[in-house]
Design an enzyme around this catalytic site. Structure first.
Site, short mmCIF file in Angstrom:
data_model
loop_
_atom_site.label_atom_id
_atom_site.label_comp_id
_atom_site.label_asym_id
_atom_site.label_seq_id
_atom_site.Cartn_x
_atom_site.Cartn_y
_atom_site.Cartn_z
N HIS A 98 0.84 -1.20 0.00
CA HIS A 98 0.00 0.00 0.00
C HIS A 98 0.88 1.25 0.00
CE1 HIS A 98 -3.23 -2.72 0.87
NE2 HIS A 98 -2.72 -3.05 2.04
N GLU A 107 -1.82 -0.09 8.19
CA GLU A 107 -2.80 -0.97 8.82
C GLU A 107 -2.13 -1.85 9.87
OE1 GLU A 107 -4.40 -3.44 5.69
OE2 GLU A 107 -2.42 -4.02 5.01
N HIS A 110 3.20 -7.57 1.82
CA HIS A 110 2.52 -8.48 2.74
C HIS A 110 1.44 -9.26 2.01
CE1 HIS A 110 0.10 -4.80 2.65
NE2 HIS A 110 -0.95 -5.56 2.94
N ARG A 130 -1.18 -4.78 -6.29
CA ARG A 130 -0.84 -6.21 -6.31
C ARG A 130 0.47 -6.44 -7.06
NH1 ARG A 130 -6.16 -6.89 -8.57
NH2 ARG A 130 -7.72 -6.94 -6.92
#
Length: 321
Positions: free
Chosen positions: A102, A119, A177, A197
């Site tokens: 991200h 996150e 991740h 992605r």
């Protein structure tokens, strides 16, 4: 209006990697492979509506517009787009998720009004042998990663980590991740739906077409020298104390054990979000109480003041730093 703890109708999202495990929390799922329950959300791709009390039927966006300064606190808005700053999810990973990364708030290719995405994950449950991808091997550079992607050997660059219930992972923007099959996760994140992605196992999406990859954006936003990611075991034995799981510019997340009673309070600068990880009990405040069970998520207004948790349960608490 007197403030009270808000509960929301989750927005359920079908994902190619999802399953039906969220039914264990008593949620009614639509047909299909449900990978994400957006439990508390104020985003164009998913806005949750209140199901209890005087504000029932209102979306979190409407509450923000009409009552935000009172209920969310002085820090309770994104400085970039004015929205509720966090997004709370429960994730059911029946299959492996894509390898992804991200961006941060400052990446130039972000959609207008969109935030970056830092996150954290708290592992609610994990099947034996479950793993996640968490960061890259030492020495991986943009050039070596790009070569590995081109030669279809990206997995050689990535760290696999075994997981079990109670593990916690902080995932700042720029961390490569991927959740693996067999894990059930509570996710606290910036209010963003931007994912790049890197690799998706050559897997078609729900529409039967190969899912899009975002190689250039991914290579641009990865923190090759380290993102500041941290992980920890979170074993607790003493009720009534908080263990810090993640501390970032965007949120603080803590874990606590309730038993038998815990008197707490909100502060004027931030709302509090509670996720019931396991156990049962009640959430009490000056004007009422709500029975609690695993999977429940509550938004406590900043001006709620004193409240009490009673019973035997594990609670994940999030607020703005």
């Amino acid at each position: 209006m007197k403030s009270y703890p808000l509960q929301f109708q989750p927005e359920m999202k079908e994902r190619v990697w999802g399953g039906r495990t969220l039914e264990r929390f008593g949620f009614e799922l639509p047909e299909g492979a449900i990978g994400e329950g957006w439990m508390i959300g104020d985003h164009p791709n998913g806005t949750t509506k209140v199901v209890n009390g005087e504000l029932a039927g209102l979306g979190l966006d409407e509450i923000r517009e009409n009552y935000g300064k009172t209920l969310f606190g002085t820090k309770g808005f994104s400085e970039k787009n004015g929205r509720f700053p966090l997004l709370i999810k429960l994730l059911d990973c029946e299959d492996d998720l894509s390898v992804q990364v991200h961006p941060n708030d400052h990446y130039e290719n972000l959609a207008p009004g969109e935030l970056g995405k830092t996150e954290m994950w708290y592992i609610l449950d994990a099947k034996p042998g479950a793993k996640i991808i968490y960061g890259m091997n030492k020495g991986v550079t943009r050039e070596s990663l790009a070569d590995a992607i081109a030669e279809n050997r990206i997995m050689d660059c990535l760290q696999e980590v075994p997981v079990e219930a109670g593990d916690s992972f902080y995932i700042p923007a720029g961390t490569v991740h991927a959740l693996g099959a067999g894990v059930l996760v509570a996710e606290i994140q910036q209010n963003s739906d931007t994912t790049y992605r890197l690799y998706d196992y050559n897997r078609p999406g729900l529409d039967g077409k190969m899912r899009e990859l975002h190689i250039e954006d991914s290579l641009n936003v990865i923190a090759y020298e380290g993102s500041g990611s941290t992980r920890m075991k979170t074993n607790l034995t003493e009720p009534g104390t908080w263990l810090t799981l993640a501390s970032s510019p965007f949120f603080t997340v803590e874990k606590g054990l309730v038993g038998p009673q815990w008197e707490l309070t909100t502060t004027p600068d931030s709302f509090v979000i509670l996720v019931i990880a396991d156990g049962n009990g009640t959430l009490q405040w000056s004007d009422g109480q709500i029975a609690t069970k695993p999977g429940d998520c509550f938004l406590l207004p900043a001006d709620l003041g004193s409240y009490c948790l009673e019973g035997s349960m594990t609670v994940i608490r999030s607020y703005l730093p």
